[in-house]
Design a protein around this motif. Structure first.
Motif, PDB file in Angstrom:
ATOM      1  N   LYS A  90      84.378  31.471  13.428  1.00 35.51           N
ATOM      2  CA  LYS A  90      85.470  32.303  13.902  1.00 35.51           C
ATOM      3  C   LYS A  90      86.834  31.792  13.434  1.00 35.51           C
ATOM      4  N   ASN A  91      86.831  30.633  12.762  1.00 37.29           N
ATOM      5  CA  ASN A  91      88.056  30.083  12.189  1.00 37.29           C
ATOM      6  C   ASN A  91      87.677  29.354  10.905  1.00 37.29           C
ATOM      7  N   ASN A  92      88.163  29.823   9.781  1.00 37.06           N
ATOM      8  CA  ASN A  92      87.789  29.203   8.506  1.00 37.06           C
ATOM      9  C   ASN A  92      88.990  28.766   7.680  1.00 37.06           C
ATOM     10  N   ASP A  93      90.159  28.627   8.302  1.00 35.63           N
ATOM     11  CA  ASP A  93      91.374  28.305   7.567  1.00 35.63           C
ATOM     12  C   ASP A  93      91.269  26.962   6.850  1.00 35.63           C
ATOM     13  N   ASN A  94      90.681  25.962   7.501  1.00 35.77           N
ATOM     14  CA  ASN A  94      90.577  24.640   6.890  1.00 35.77           C
ATOM     15  C   ASN A  94      89.526  24.572   5.784  1.00 35.77           C
ATOM     16  N   ILE A  95      88.751  25.653   5.639  1.00 33.84           N
ATOM     17  CA  ILE A  95      87.763  25.720   4.557  1.00 33.84           C
ATOM     18  C   ILE A  95      88.299  26.583   3.423  1.00 33.84           C
ATOM     19  N   ARG A  96      88.864  27.747   3.769  1.00 32.70           N
ATOM     20  CA  ARG A  96      89.415  28.653   2.759  1.00 32.70           C
ATOM     21  C   ARG A  96      90.532  27.980   1.973  1.00 32.70           C
ATOM     22  N   ASP A  97      91.400  27.262   2.672  1.00 32.80           N
ATOM     23  CA  ASP A  97      92.529  26.574   2.037  1.00 32.80           C
ATOM     24  C   ASP A  97      92.002  25.289   1.412  1.00 32.80           C
ATOM     25  N   LYS A  98      91.874  25.295   0.082  1.00 31.07           N
ATOM     26  CA  LYS A  98      91.230  24.181  -0.600  1.00 31.07           C
ATOM     27  C   LYS A  98      92.031  22.881  -0.497  1.00 31.07           C
TER      28      LYS A  98
END
Length: 361
Positions: A90-98
């Motif tokens: 439900k939160n993927n910001d730390n994965i999407r942002d390389k």
């Protein structure tokens, strides 16, 4: 019948598996793929020349109230959607942002040197400090190898924040696993990634397919994947992209989502990966079947502006209407072949690839 919205750039295989589970499927796509229609109630086609995932997200948001569940594929921003409906992370910001991913993981795992820069001059200064290394330019957020290329001082990069990353040569291997609520994993498979194949009309770092399963992959991949799942608090279907060089495993990217290996794993292990993903998200332990076949997936890209006559060609998917004119670099279709003998699968895929290119008119 429950309705589910699948948000991603190429979701045919996922839609098929969800349809087989009894879902009514809404799905986004950059192309009007004729072989998707039988699996979806609503195909949301986005006209985006740059294949911008933001365009997918904005189009999908219009249908949120029509569905019971949402499944995000590709590296879309899940925070834009109601968390109560999302299956998976439900939160993927730390994965999407390389860059955020690099800062989070690089002290614990072997990773290529990565710098956040905003102009060519700054990048050139960094490169000059490492005369023995080559560097890549990468978007800070992106997937599928789009926008990844070798750094060159002639590139005009001013005004756009990007990543400068050490180039590591070696074998591209991806792990695929299922994560549970405590972020422990069931390892599913590892796969060879086909990246930037000149024979498929892509020389840079574009994703061009997979070979599943990978034979004799380093045992450390499962251990690293397990640790990353816990550190990134993953749930459901996920994976890690590695470069294997001299038995060293470099972590390149983390995918907290269904991967391009989805349909390869289904054919190799005779399992419905959509069900496995949903089960893992519901904390139901998934048993992995024994390997039945090798599966080879190739995405064939157009070499020129052309139409293609694909009517009599077998084992192809993601097919556009007959009158569609492909521009150079656009995906024509996907070849998927499985066989108990890898060499047989590879030979058939190469034959089909030739048939596709020879059908241009």
């Amino acid at each position: 019948m429950s309705r589910i919205l699948v948000v991603g750039s190429n979701t045919r295989a996922v839609c098929k598996s969800l349809y087989e589970l009894g879902f009514s499927v809404y799905a986004t796509c950059f192309f009007d793929l004729v072989d998707m229609h039988e699996y979806v109630e609503k195909l949301i086609i986005i006209n985006s020349p740059t294949f911008n995932l933001c365009d997918l997200e904005e189009a999908a948001l219009k249908y949120v109230d029509c569905v019971d569940y949402i499944l995000c594929c590709s590296d879309v921003d899940v925070s834009k959607f109601p968390s109560s409906k999302i299956i998976g992370n439900k939160n993927n910001d730390n994965i999407r942002d390389k860059y955020k991913l690099y800062k989070h993981l690089h002290k614990n795992f072997l990773m290529p040197r990565t710098f956040k820069v905003s102009d060519t001059k700054e990048a050139s200064e960094i490169v000059s400090n490492y005369p023995d290394l080559e560097f890549l330019v990468k978007p800070r957020i992106g997937s599928g190898g789009v926008g990844v290329r070798f750094f060159d001082e002639s590139l005009n990069l001013d005004g756009n924040e990007f990543l400068l990353q050490e180039y590591v040569s070696g074998d591209s291997i991806s792990s695929s696993f299922l994560s549970y609520s405590d972020h422990s994993i069931t390892m599913v498979a590892s796969s060879h990634q086909i990246i930037g194949s000149p024979s498929l009309s892509y020389r840079n770092f574009m994703y061009c397919g997979n070979i599943t399963p990978c034979i004799n992959h380093p045992e450390k991949l499962e251990n690293i994947s397990s640790k990353i799942s816990r550190m990134c608090k993953l749930i459901g279907s996920g994976g890690v992209d590695f470069i294997i060089q001299d038995n060293k495993a470099y972590v390149i990217e983390v995918n907290g989502r269904i991967q391009g290996t989805f349909e390869c794993i289904e054919q190799s292990y005779n399992m419905n990966m959509a069900k496995a993903n949903i089960d893992a998200c519901n904390d139901v332990e998934v048993s992995i079947n024994n390997v039945e076949n090798f599966c080879v997936k190739l995405i064939v890209y157009s070499k020129k502006k052309s139409r293609y006559n694909l009517d009599s060609i077998k084992y192809i998917h993601d097919i556009s209407p007959k009158d569609y004119v492909f521009m150079p670099g656009e995906p024509i279709c996907t070849i998927i072949v499985s066989d108990r003998i890898l060499e047989n699968a590879m030979s058939r895929v190469q034959h089909i690839q030739r048939l596709i290119y020879n059908s241009a008119y």
